[in-house]
Structure formats: structure tokens, C-alpha cells
Design a protein around this motif. Structure first.
Motif, PDB file in Angstrom:
ATOM      1  N   GLY A 184    -102.044   9.640 -22.828  1.00 55.00           N
ATOM      2  CA  GLY A 184    -101.041  10.104 -21.672  1.00 55.00           C
ATOM      3  C   GLY A 184     -99.852   9.140 -21.798  1.00 55.00           C
ATOM      4  O   GLY A 184     -98.776   9.401 -21.682  1.00 55.00           O
ATOM      5  N   ILE A 226     -95.939  10.215 -21.948  1.00 54.67           N
ATOM      6  CA  ILE A 226     -94.927  10.050 -20.982  1.00 54.67           C
ATOM      7  C   ILE A 226     -93.673   8.987 -21.467  1.00 54.67           C
ATOM      8  O   ILE A 226     -92.630   9.311 -21.269  1.00 54.67           O
ATOM      9  N   LEU A 267     -99.008   8.971 -14.846  1.00 52.72           N
ATOM     10  CA  LEU A 267     -98.489  10.319 -15.507  1.00 52.72           C
ATOM     11  C   LEU A 267     -97.837  11.094 -14.563  1.00 52.72           C
ATOM     12  O   LEU A 267     -97.471  10.779 -13.322  1.00 52.72           O
TER      13      LEU A 267
END
Length: 221
Positions: free
Chosen positions: A19, A23, A46
Motif C-alpha cells: 500500500g 501510494i 493510504l
């Protein structure tokens, strides 16, 4: 370029690592986990985070899972939850589903239910580290298939100042240098006239045997 939207189910070390990197690469990520502490930890990292049980169909419907470009099932040791979440993502019509497997059997089950890609993080990392330990010039190693590998090899002193034509990895071993990472930047599809320098990194593709022979050749000089 259209931003890709990912939903990650399971925010342990593996899921949170994916994650964060997604990003950084400019994508949108929804993180889902039953553990409130994990969700809170990533709430400012996130795009969105949700405390929820992804093994329940209504939960996945309510968060709009079907609208995401890719679903990543990163659940740890709860194989049943991993399989249930994966099945639901497939049934909801998520375009691409990637799932973490903790064993070969788990991986085979995921393949049977139509996962687009099964990832074995512990096994794959173990293979890469083992190769790095026994080959001092090997910086990274990725198995593309049972036969083919792509590897990053540090240029040793014996090759410094030599052109690819002189080294001739394709003619001598059958493997190809597809890029050279130099201090000033990366050279894609280098020519025979490109010269290797100290601190260069060669990106080599070939069969496992070809790369192993090339490694042994440059390591023994």
C-alpha cells in the motif's frame, strides 16, 4: 495518465508495504482490515482505510470493491479468510485479483479459483537472498519462470573498461544484457560499443543456467 485504484485486504507487513509503495507511485489505495490498530496506523498514509471483515459479501459491496482496478488479498495466516475474500472479489467482478499465498497448497487453491497472480513473498524473498549470499556480484534476482531469470549483477573489476562486445555474454553464455544502470542514469538496450565502468550494474536476462555460468565466469577472474 489515469490513476489506478487498488483495494488491499489485510494490512499486515505485506499489505501495508504494498500500500505504501503504491501510494508513492501515485495510485489510490483503499486499505481494509478487521484490526482497528492496523487501520488507524495507515489512515494518514493510504487514500482511504476501512475497519471491516472482507469475508462478508455485503461489506465488500458497501465499500464499492467492484469498482477498483485491482484487488490485493494480503491476509496472513488465515487461509480460510484469504480464500473467501478472494472468491468474493472475483464474484464481484474486480478486474484483476492478486493474492498472497502462505504455502504451495494455498497457492494452488487460489489458482483454481481464478486469481490473476499468486504471490509467495516468503519463498520468493528466500530464493533471492540465497542467490545473493552465494554470488557476491548478484544484487537482485527475479525468477520470471522455471527456466528464465532476470538478474542485476554488479560490474566487477575484471570487466571495468571493457565493452559489451568484449565481454560478449550472449555469444559465450547465451544470456543478454538488457540494461546498464550507471551513476549518470540507466542505459536501456545497450549496444556492443557500450563500455562497462566501476559501480555499473548490469541487468541480465537468460535461463537460470546461462546466468549462473556468467556469474561464475566473472566471479572467478
Amino acid at each position: 495518465m489515469k490513476t489506478t485504484q487498488f483495494v488491499i485486504i489485510g494490512l499486515g507487513r505485506f499489505g501495508s508495504s504494498i500500500g505504501r509503495e503504491l501510494i508513492e507511485l501515485g495510485n489510490e489505495v483503499l486499505g481494509v482490515d478487521r484490526d482497528e490498530e492496523k487501520v488507524q496506523e495507515l489512515s494518514t498514509v493510504l487514500t482511504h482505510t476501512v475497519i471491516a471483515d472482507a469475508t462478508e459479501e455485503e461489506v465488500l459491496r458497501s465499500i464499492g470493491a467492484r469498482n477498483f482496478d485491482c484487488g490485493v488479498v494480503a491476509i496472513g495466516d488465515d487461509i480460510q479468510a484469504s480464500i473467501l475474500a478472494t472468491i468474493l472479489l472475483k464474484e464481484l467482478g474486480v478486474k484483476k485479483v492478486v493474492a498472497k499465498a502462505v504455502s504451495e497448497l494455498h497457492g494452488r487453491v487460489l489458482e483454481r479459483i481464478g486469481v490473476d497472480r499468486v504471490i509467495y513473498p516468503e519463498r520468493d524473498m528466500g530464493i533471492r537472498v540465497a542467490h545473493q549470499l552465494v554470488s557476491p556480484n548478484l544484487l537482485d534476482y527475479i525468477e520470471l519462470s522455471k527456466q528464465y531469470t532476470i538478474a542485476e549483477l554488479a560490474v566487477p573489476a575484471c570487466l571495468t573498461g571493457k565493452s559489451l562486445a568484449e565481454v560478449n555474454p550472449r555469444g559465450r553464455f547465451g544470456c543478454s544484457v538488457v540494461a546498464i544502470n550507471k551513476l549518470k542514469g540507466i542505459v536501456i538496450a545497450p549496444t556492443a560499443d557500450d563500455v562497462l565502468a566501476e559501480k555499473d550494474v548490469m541487468v541480465v536476462i537468460g535461463t537460470n543456467d546461462q546466468i549462473e555460468e556468467f556469474q561464475e565466469s566473472i566471479g572467478s577472474r
